[in-house]
Design an enzyme around this catalytic site. Sequence first.
Site, PDB file in Angstrom:
ATOM      1  N   CYS A   1       0.890  -1.171   0.000  1.00  0.00           N
ATOM      2  CA  CYS A   1       0.000   0.000   0.000  1.00  0.00           C
ATOM      3  C   CYS A   1       0.917   1.206   0.000  1.00  0.00           C
ATOM      4  O   CYS A   1       1.495   1.549   1.024  1.00  0.00           O
ATOM      5  CB  CYS A   1      -0.910   0.016   1.226  1.00  0.00           C
ATOM      6  SG  CYS A   1      -1.843   1.556   1.378  1.00  0.00           S
TER       7      CYS A   1
ATOM      8  N   CYS B   1      -0.675   4.356   2.252  1.00  0.00           N
ATOM      9  CA  CYS B   1      -0.755   4.323   3.719  1.00  0.00           C
ATOM     10  C   CYS B   1      -0.281   2.954   4.180  1.00  0.00           C
ATOM     11  O   CYS B   1       0.906   2.644   4.022  1.00  0.00           O
ATOM     12  CB  CYS B   1      -2.143   4.700   4.241  1.00  0.00           C
ATOM     13  SG  CYS B   1      -3.567   3.911   3.465  1.00  0.00           S
ATOM     14  N   SER B   2      -1.182   2.117   4.691  1.00  0.00           N
ATOM     15  CA  SER B   2      -0.729   0.803   5.143  1.00  0.00           C
ATOM     16  C   SER B   2      -1.860  -0.207   5.036  1.00  0.00           C
ATOM     17  O   SER B   2      -1.984  -1.089   5.880  1.00  0.00           O
ATOM     18  CB  SER B   2      -0.232   0.868   6.582  1.00  0.00           C
ATOM     19  OG  SER B   2      -1.279   1.312   7.418  1.00  0.00           O
ATOM     20  N   CYS B   3      -2.693  -0.095   4.005  1.00  0.00           N
ATOM     21  CA  CYS B   3      -3.818  -0.999   3.828  1.00  0.00           C
ATOM     22  C   CYS B   3      -3.318  -2.443   3.763  1.00  0.00           C
ATOM     23  O   CYS B   3      -2.354  -2.736   3.054  1.00  0.00           O
ATOM     24  CB  CYS B   3      -4.581  -0.641   2.562  1.00  0.00           C
ATOM     25  SG  CYS B   3      -5.309   1.004   2.649  1.00  0.00           S
TER      26      CYS B   3
END
Lengths: 210, 201
Positions: B105, B108-110
Site C-alpha cells: 500500500c 498508507c498501510s492498507c
Amino acid sequence: MSYRSNADLGGQELRGAIIPEPEGELFHAPWEPRAMALTLAMGATGLWTIDMSRAARETLVNYGDLGYYEIWLAALEKLVSESGALIESAIRPPRLLRAESVAATLARGTPFERAPVRAARFAVGDTVRTRVDRPAHHTRLPGYARGKTGVVARVHGTHVFADTNASGLGECPQWLYTVEFDERELWGDGLPVQRSTISVDAWEPYLEPV
Amino acid sequence: MRHDEHEHDAISPLQLRVRALESVLIEKGYVDPAALDALIDAYQTKIGPRNGARVVARAWCDPQFRRWLLADATAAIASLGFSGRQGEHMVAVENSADLHNLVVCTLCSCYPWSVLGLPPTWYKSAPYRARAVKDPRGVLREFGVELPESTRIRIWDSTAEVRYLVVPQRPSGTGHLSESDLAALVTRDSMIGTGLPRAPT
C-alpha cells in the site's frame, strides 16, 4: 485551496533499509496497543469516516518523521479536536463500541460496496488512461500512476468514493477497477528490467477511455 | 519513518499523550475502556496470520475450495470464520512457477487484517512503500528471496478497500502432510509476497 499528502511514497528514491520482523512482534512500546485500540474504538463511533482518518494522517506536516502509531496518534488527536467532540455542549457519540460487541463488530467490518445505479463505463480488457491532474483534496490515485495508460484487469463493483467520503461530501459510490500497468509505462525504459506489472485500484472518475 | 526506539522503562511523552487522550475520551463517554482491552486482545490472540495460513493450507488441499477462493475470496475466507474489518473485500492471488505476486500500500498501510492481523512495521515503512512498486526484485532480495529471471512479478498496490492475500506455491515434498501441518509452513511474509513458505523438515 491547497492540499498536500505527505504519504504518497510509491516510486520515490528512499534508500532506508527494510527490516524484516518476526510474526508475533506486534508492538514496540507500551503505548502503541492503546493508540491502536483508541483509534479503532473512535472509528467505530461514526464521528468520522475511515477516509477522513487517512486524510488526517497524510496531511500531518511531520508525517515523514513519525513512526506509524505516532502518525495514528497525532491524527486521532487532530480528528478529536476538529470534530468538536470535547467541547462542553458536544452531542453524544452516534455509537459507542462496548467490550461485549468488539468481536462481532470486527467480524462484521464496514463493507464499502454499494448497489450500482448505472452501468460500468469500462470492462475487463479495456485500455484506459488515468487522470493527470492532482485534485486539491484527499484522493487515492498515487502520483506514480497519474497520466498513465493501463488495462482494466478486474471490475469490483460500486464502492464508496474515497475522495468525497474524506471531505464530508458523502459516499457518492463509483465503479471501482483494478488497472494494470507495464513497468515501462510507469518508470520508463532506463531502469533494470524487473519483468513486473503494477496495478492500482481506481474509481471510475480517475479514468478516461483511450 | 524511523523504526521506533522508545525506551520501555520511564513513562514517555507518547505514553502520556495516549493516557491523556484515553482519559478524556472515556470521561466524555466516547470510549468504553474494556473495549480497548478487548480490541488489543483480539489482535494479539485471535486475528493474525495463522488465520491466513489456514486459508492457504485449505486451498492447497481442496481443489474446490481453491477455485472458490480465487473466484470469490471474501466468501471462501468467511466460510472458515474469518471476515470483517479490513477484509471486507478480499481478492486472493495465486503464485505459480511463472508468476509471483507482491502486495503493498504505497499511500498508507492498507493490509488484510481479517486474515493477517496487524501489519508488520516494515510493511508500513517508507522504504517498502516507495520501492516495492519500482524495484520489487531488490526488495525481495532484502527478504532473502531471489526469483528466477523468467518469473513475472505482479504488484498489487492496495489503493482502495480491496485487500489482497497471496496464495504461495505449495512446497514440494509435502504430499504426506496434513492440512494443519501445511498451515505451519505458511509464513505471514509468504502471504504478502515478500517471502516463500517454509520447506518441510
